[in-house]
Design a protein around this motif. Structure first.
Motif, PDB file in Angstrom:
ATOM      1  N   PRO A  73       0.774  -1.115   0.168  1.00  0.00           N
ATOM      2  CA  PRO A  73      -0.153  -0.085  -0.028  1.00  0.00           C
ATOM      3  C   PRO A  73       0.767   1.345  -0.029  1.00  0.00           C
ATOM      4  CG  PRO A  73       0.064  -0.834   2.092  1.00  0.00           C
ATOM      5  CD  PRO A  73       0.521  -2.012   1.240  1.00  0.00           C
ATOM      6  N   ILE A  74       0.408   2.413  -0.549  1.00  0.00           N
ATOM      7  CA  ILE A  74       1.016   3.667  -0.446  1.00  0.00           C
ATOM      8  C   ILE A  74       1.365   3.952   1.014  1.00  0.00           C
ATOM      9  CG2 ILE A  74       0.745   6.154  -0.850  1.00  0.00           C
ATOM     10  CD1 ILE A  74       1.408   4.963  -3.501  1.00  0.00           C
ATOM     11  N   GLU A  75       0.322   4.032   2.024  1.00  0.00           N
ATOM     12  CA  GLU A  75       0.498   4.466   3.298  1.00  0.00           C
ATOM     13  C   GLU A  75       0.844   3.264   4.229  1.00  0.00           C
ATOM     14  OE1 GLU A  75       0.434   7.237   3.728  1.00  0.00           O
ATOM     15  OE2 GLU A  75      -0.011   8.254   1.927  1.00  0.00           O
ATOM     16  N   LYS A  76       1.645   3.509   5.276  1.00  0.00           N
ATOM     17  CA  LYS A  76       1.940   2.398   6.076  1.00  0.00           C
ATOM     18  C   LYS A  76       0.539   2.338   7.231  1.00  0.00           C
ATOM     19  CE  LYS A  76       3.894   5.735   9.428  1.00  0.00           C
ATOM     20  NZ  LYS A  76       5.121   6.326  10.025  1.00  0.00           N
ATOM     21  N   GLY A  77       0.597   1.111   7.550  1.00  0.00           N
ATOM     22  CA  GLY A  77      -0.805   0.661   8.280  1.00  0.00           C
ATOM     23  C   GLY A  77      -0.996  -0.692   8.206  1.00  0.00           C
ATOM     24  N   VAL A  78      -2.287  -1.362   8.698  1.00  0.00           N
ATOM     25  CA  VAL A  78      -2.670  -2.594   8.721  1.00  0.00           C
ATOM     26  C   VAL A  78      -3.397  -2.840   7.587  1.00  0.00           C
ATOM     27  CG1 VAL A  78      -3.707  -4.369  10.031  1.00  0.00           C
ATOM     28  CG2 VAL A  78      -2.318  -2.764  11.283  1.00  0.00           C
ATOM     29  N   VAL A  79      -3.165  -4.055   6.839  1.00  0.00           N
ATOM     30  CA  VAL A  79      -4.150  -4.207   5.683  1.00  0.00           C
ATOM     31  C   VAL A  79      -4.664  -5.518   5.864  1.00  0.00           C
ATOM     32  CG1 VAL A  79      -4.057  -4.908   3.127  1.00  0.00           C
ATOM     33  CG2 VAL A  79      -2.694  -2.834   4.200  1.00  0.00           C
ATOM     34  N   LEU A  80      -5.817  -5.776   5.481  1.00  0.00           N
ATOM     35  CA  LEU A  80      -6.517  -7.028   5.607  1.00  0.00           C
ATOM     36  C   LEU A  80      -6.107  -7.829   4.272  1.00  0.00           C
ATOM     37  CD1 LEU A  80      -9.906  -6.379   7.249  1.00  0.00           C
ATOM     38  CD2 LEU A  80      -7.867  -7.230   7.974  1.00  0.00           C
ATOM     39  N   TRP A  81      -5.443  -9.001   3.938  1.00  0.00           N
ATOM     40  CA  TRP A  81      -5.079  -9.611   2.973  1.00  0.00           C
ATOM     41  C   TRP A  81      -5.963 -10.710   2.693  1.00  0.00           C
ATOM     42  CZ3 TRP A  81      -0.845  -7.185   0.886  1.00  0.00           C
ATOM     43  CH2 TRP A  81      -0.190  -7.820  -0.386  1.00  0.00           C
ATOM     44  N   PRO A  82      -6.626 -10.962   1.775  1.00  0.00           N
ATOM     45  CA  PRO A  82      -7.546 -11.679   1.293  1.00  0.00           C
ATOM     46  C   PRO A  82      -6.836 -13.428   1.323  1.00  0.00           C
ATOM     47  CG  PRO A  82      -7.785 -10.178  -0.241  1.00  0.00           C
ATOM     48  CD  PRO A  82      -6.567  -9.541   0.446  1.00  0.00           C
ATOM     49  N   LYS A  83      -7.321 -14.370   2.053  1.00  0.00           N
ATOM     50  CA  LYS A  83      -6.682 -15.742   1.940  1.00  0.00           C
ATOM     51  C   LYS A  83      -7.707 -16.560   1.066  1.00  0.00           C
ATOM     52  CE  LYS A  83      -6.506 -16.517   6.236  1.00  0.00           C
ATOM     53  NZ  LYS A  83      -6.244 -17.410   7.396  1.00  0.00           N
ATOM     54  N   ARG A  84      -9.012 -16.570   1.417  1.00  0.00           N
ATOM     55  CA  ARG A  84      -9.963 -17.746   0.804  1.00  0.00           C
ATOM     56  C   ARG A  84     -11.212 -17.093   0.805  1.00  0.00           C
ATOM     57  NH1 ARG A  84     -12.630 -21.799   4.120  1.00  0.00           N
ATOM     58  NH2 ARG A  84     -13.499 -23.441   2.865  1.00  0.00           N
ATOM     59  N   ILE A  85     -12.099 -17.544  -0.109  1.00  0.00           N
ATOM     60  CA  ILE A  85     -13.487 -17.074  -0.323  1.00  0.00           C
ATOM     61  C   ILE A  85     -14.130 -18.414  -0.519  1.00  0.00           C
ATOM     62  CG2 ILE A  85     -13.146 -16.969  -3.097  1.00  0.00           C
ATOM     63  CD1 ILE A  85     -15.604 -14.992  -2.724  1.00  0.00           C
ATOM     64  N   ARG A 101      -1.923  -7.971   7.548  1.00  0.00           N
ATOM     65  CA  ARG A 101      -0.443  -7.737   7.395  1.00  0.00           C
ATOM     66  C   ARG A 101      -0.102  -6.161   7.654  1.00  0.00           C
ATOM     67  NH1 ARG A 101       1.911  -9.476   1.450  1.00  0.00           N
ATOM     68  NH2 ARG A 101       3.624  -8.722   2.722  1.00  0.00           N
ATOM     69  N   THR A 102       0.936  -5.972   8.421  1.00  0.00           N
ATOM     70  CA  THR A 102       1.351  -4.745   8.797  1.00  0.00           C
ATOM     71  C   THR A 102       2.495  -4.109   8.181  1.00  0.00           C
ATOM     72  OG1 THR A 102       0.677  -5.454  11.208  1.00  0.00           O
ATOM     73  CG2 THR A 102       2.109  -3.010  11.017  1.00  0.00           C
ATOM     74  N   PHE A 103       2.325  -3.047   7.414  1.00  0.00           N
ATOM     75  CA  PHE A 103       3.316  -2.183   6.631  1.00  0.00           C
ATOM     76  C   PHE A 103       3.927  -1.090   7.467  1.00  0.00           C
ATOM     77  CE2 PHE A 103       0.713  -4.785   3.761  1.00  0.00           C
ATOM     78  CZ  PHE A 103       1.781  -5.359   3.045  1.00  0.00           C
TER      79      PHE A 103
END
Length: 225
Positions: A73-85, A101-103
């Motif tokens: 992501p452009i900005e730092k922070g926490v992102v929800l990373w899709p694993k399974r549908i 995931r934390t950036f």
């Protein structure tokens, strides 16, 4: 083309001579998916012309492409990373599971360029597959698109896929005064592009206000005509 169920869902439509439009409310990901399809097609060695008609500035488009090629992501922070549908038999809608995931750093140009070079090496392409052309809102016409395509053809570059982001903000034809006729002209003209260029033309259209609270869009949610 995509693998698995997503491929089954969209790949039959993503072919030469086809004209495809996504439909959705504002700020729900139409431009995201247009860009995703464009980049995936380029990585599959197709020549893709991406036309931004004023939904974003050139800098904004490039920043969004930076996040895609670097997978950060452009900005730092926490992102929800899709694993399974998945969807159980009795469920009306599918469920997506995520991992966090934390950036800790912002994405800079140096890292984005590194990600771009990595993709070029991985897919064995030279970076000439994707052309970007950005225009202020309500200035790009169908005639302007044809001129861009002709200029590229003179350079020996012929588009396999033309992405127009997005149809509703194309400039209206000045020779027609009635609004419905102008809309009709632009949509028929985009279909003509796919036939004349023997390319896939992909665009999007914004739905009306009643679609904002709808869980599933249907044929009644289109805006205007």
């Amino acid at each position: 083309t995509y693998e698995g169920d997503l491929g089954d869902f969209i790949s039959k439509s993503m072919k030469r001579d086809c004209f495809v439009s996504l439909m959705g409310p504002e700020k729900r990901g139409k431009s995201y998916y247009l860009m995703e399809f464009a980049i995936v097609a380029a990585l599959q060695k197709r020549k893709v012309l991406y036309l931004d008609c004023g939904d974003m500035s050139k800098n904004q488009v490039i920043r969004r492409m930076m996040t895609r090629v670097s997978e950060k992501p452009i900005e730092k922070g926490v992102v929800l990373w899709p694993k399974r549908i998945f969807r159980d038999v009795d469920d009306e809608f599918a469920t997506v599971s995520f991992r966090r995931r934390t950036f800790n750093k912002v994405l800079d140009a140096k890292f984005a360029i590194k990600g771009c070079r990595r993709l070029l090496r991985e897919y064995n392409i030279d970076g000439n597959n994707l052309k970007l052309s950005c225009h202020p809102n309500n200035t790009l016409t169908l005639g302007g698109i044809k001129k861009i395509l002709k200029d590229l053809e003179r350079q020996g570059w012929i588009a396999d896929m033309i992405v127009i982001d997005y149809a509703d903000i194309l400039a209206m034809p000045s020779h027609l005064k009635e609004y419905r006729q102008q809309i009709d002209y632009n949509w028929k003209g985009m279909r003509t592009l796919s036939q004349e260029q023997h390319a896939l033309v992909l665009t999007a259209s914004q739905t009306k206000a009643s679609s904002y609270d709808a869980k599933v869009l249907d044929m009644t949610h289109f805006a205007d005509d």
